[in-house]
Design an enzyme around this catalytic site. Structure first.
Site, PDB file in Angstrom:
ATOM      1  N   SER A 129      40.925   5.596 -20.764  1.00  0.00           N
ATOM      2  CA  SER A 129      40.434   4.627 -19.787  1.00  0.00           C
ATOM      3  C   SER A 129      39.050   4.098 -20.170  1.00  0.00           C
ATOM      4  CB  SER A 129      40.377   5.294 -18.416  1.00  0.00           C
ATOM      5  OG  SER A 129      39.873   4.408 -17.460  1.00  0.00           O
ATOM      6  N   SER A 162      41.205   1.042 -12.839  1.00  0.00           N
ATOM      7  CA  SER A 162      40.472   2.105 -12.156  1.00  0.00           C
ATOM      8  C   SER A 162      40.153   3.158 -13.215  1.00  0.00           C
ATOM      9  CB  SER A 162      41.348   2.701 -11.052  1.00  0.00           C
ATOM     10  OG  SER A 162      40.585   3.548 -10.245  1.00  0.00           O
ATOM     11  N   GLU A 163      38.861   3.502 -13.356  1.00  0.00           N
ATOM     12  CA  GLU A 163      38.442   4.292 -14.519  1.00  0.00           C
ATOM     13  C   GLU A 163      38.973   5.729 -14.532  1.00  0.00           C
ATOM     14  OE1 GLU A 163      36.396   2.814 -12.356  1.00  0.00           O
ATOM     15  OE2 GLU A 163      34.716   4.105 -11.780  1.00  0.00           O
ATOM     16  N   ASN A 164      39.582   6.168 -13.416  1.00  0.00           N
ATOM     17  CA  ASN A 164      40.185   7.506 -13.439  1.00  0.00           C
ATOM     18  C   ASN A 164      41.558   7.498 -14.110  1.00  0.00           C
ATOM     19  OD1 ASN A 164      40.896   5.982 -11.093  1.00  0.00           O
ATOM     20  ND2 ASN A 164      41.866   7.786 -10.247  1.00  0.00           N
ATOM     21  N   GLY A 165      41.958   6.352 -14.676  1.00  0.00           N
ATOM     22  CA  GLY A 165      43.173   6.352 -15.486  1.00  0.00           C
ATOM     23  C   GLY A 165      44.336   5.559 -14.927  1.00  0.00           C
TER      24      GLY A 165
END
Lengths: 224, 228
Positions: free
Chosen positions: A94, A52-55
């Protein structure tokens, strides 16, 4: 058969077909909306790490009510859990993972795809622009980009075009398109029809696609 | 030892009209809630705000927006906010949309002494207009420049009096890069502890990037509660 399905059933069918793209042992990013649904159909024998690109590397199941942590969300801002073996990182880290081509696969939604693999999925001129989020980075990151979408828009017009009419998210980035009617690969010089969904004919797929389609020698019927 | 504030109003009183602010968070997760509330109260205006999102109508940066304190917003996704839409369409608010990874890297670059870098994100799209394109190894890239701020307002779970910070789960997001890219960085932390009580092996943000800390209790509103 597939033609009479309601919208939810069609979305489920697309998500189930997209699940077949996921190879056990791979790192995968699923976009917001229909692509997120793909996680619900991942076969239990597959070992997959969802990014998930938010980390968050390692999205787990949705939490039980008592497990909810407001500091733990996916990129769609839904509460999630972290899977066993997960890790957290900053947004810069990320996207380094993404841009650095460390992800094996990304499955994203689409508004239009062109015959050379251009993708448009973030803005419609004249309508309020919400922003591209991470899509423009992700399309250049994962080793394979699969777009899942309806084959035609709500007016029945093709979404797979010779050239995109909408502003692009990425140029020449798409590897495969999965729709409610077909599976189409973006090859070097053309689009190749590799699967036709049960209930649709090759002619119907070709007619509802503006871009030219080469029919694969190994054309298959998708059955789920 | 860092400056430990006890009043959120005292922190934001140092912020002048026309300042550029970085504000940490992804959605409503990891935002410095109390510092934002103090900004609303301070009525400081003509702000340029750099943040991934712009809050929701009644919380986070949405409150500053409603108060018309923001002149320009730099972010990647602003779709959760109706007031935002109204102000953009009426021309009251200027917006610069940046791909999320480019935004994160521009902020990282700003704190790391790198004035610009090349990235593939955005090649052939509307954001490439007027931007230098360069080819490396047969692939095109866009030149993107660093972002810096007069003040970075960030959120962490724990901070010690030396300014070392630790984040909780996905509340980390943009906070570490913003800490480094702000001329003055103030961390709103859930808990301030004595120096030496956090394990140096597990510090996310080293204290050199942080000028001041303040302890605060957050509401931690949830945008999309999803349970099984």
């Amino acid at each position: 058969m597939a033609k009479q399905m309601d919208k939810a059933a069609v979305r489920e069918q697309i998500a189930r077909r997209a699940e077949q793209e996921i190879v056990s042992g791979s790192y995968v990013n699923l976009g917001i909306g229909m692509p997120t649904m793909v996680a619900n159909y991942i076969k239990p024998d597959k070992q997959v790490v969802l990014q998930s690109e938010n980390g968050l590397l390692g999205i787990g199941r949705s939490p039980l009510k008592e497990e909810v942590d407001p500091d733990l969300i996916n990129a769609g801002k839904e509460t999630v859990t972290a899977s066993i073996g997960a890790s957290f990182c900053s947004s810069a880290e990320s996207f380094a993972m993404i841009r650095g081509e460390h992800l094996d696969l990304a499955i994203l939604g689409g508004m239009e795809v062109s015959e050379n693999g251009d993708l448009a999925n973030w803005m419609i001129p004249g309508k309020m622009i919400k922003g591209m989020g991470g899509a423009m980075d992700i399309v250049h990151g994962a080793k394979k980009i699969v777009i899942i979408m309806d084959h035609v828009n709500k007016h029945g017009e093709p979404k797979i075009l010779k050239e995109c009419s909408l502003p692009l998210t990425g140029k020449g980035v798409v590897d495969r398109i999965i729709t409610d009617r077909a599976v189409i690969d973006v090859e070097q010089d053309c689009l190749v029809l590799v699967e036709v969904n049960e209930g649709w004919t090759v002619e119907e797929v070709v007619q509802s696609t503006e871009a030219e389609l080469k029919i694969s020698d190994k054309l298959q019927v998708t059955t789920l | 030892m860092k400056k430990i504030y006890t009043s959120f109003n005292d922190v934001v009183n140092e912020i002048q009209d026309g300042s550029t602010l970085m504000v940490g968070g992804f959605g409503l997760v990891g935002i410095p809630e109390n510092l934002i509330l103090a900004l609303v109260e301070s009525k400081v205006k003509h702000l340029t705000v750099i943040s991934n999102n712009c809050g929701v109508d009644d919380w986070g940066l949405g409150l500053l927006l409603k108060n018309k304190q923001i002149d320009k917003m730099i972010g990647s996704y602003v779709g959760e906010n109706k007031e935002f839409e109204r102000q953009v369409l009426s021309g009251e608010l200027e917006v610069e949309l940046v791909p999320q990874g480019t935004l994160a890297e521009r902020i990282r670059a700003g704190g790391a002494g790198i004035p610009a870098f090349y990235t593939p994100a955005g090649v052939g799209t509307p954001i490439a207009e007027g931007v230098e394109v360069r080819t490396f190894d047969n692939k095109e890239y866009l030149l993107q420049t660093e972002l810096k701020a007069d003040f970075s307002l960030i959120r962490a779970a724990k901070g010690d009096k030396s300014g070392n910070l630790m984040y909780n789960k996905t509340a980390q997001n943009f906070n570490p890069m913003m800490a480094a890219a702000g001329k003055t960085t103030i961390a709103e932390v859930e808990q301030i502890v004595e120096s030496g009580s956090l394990d140096p092996e597990y510090i996310h943000t080293p204290g050199i990037y942080v000028q001041g800390l303040i302890e605060g209790k957050q509401e931690k509103r949830i945008e999309r509660l999803t349970v099984r």
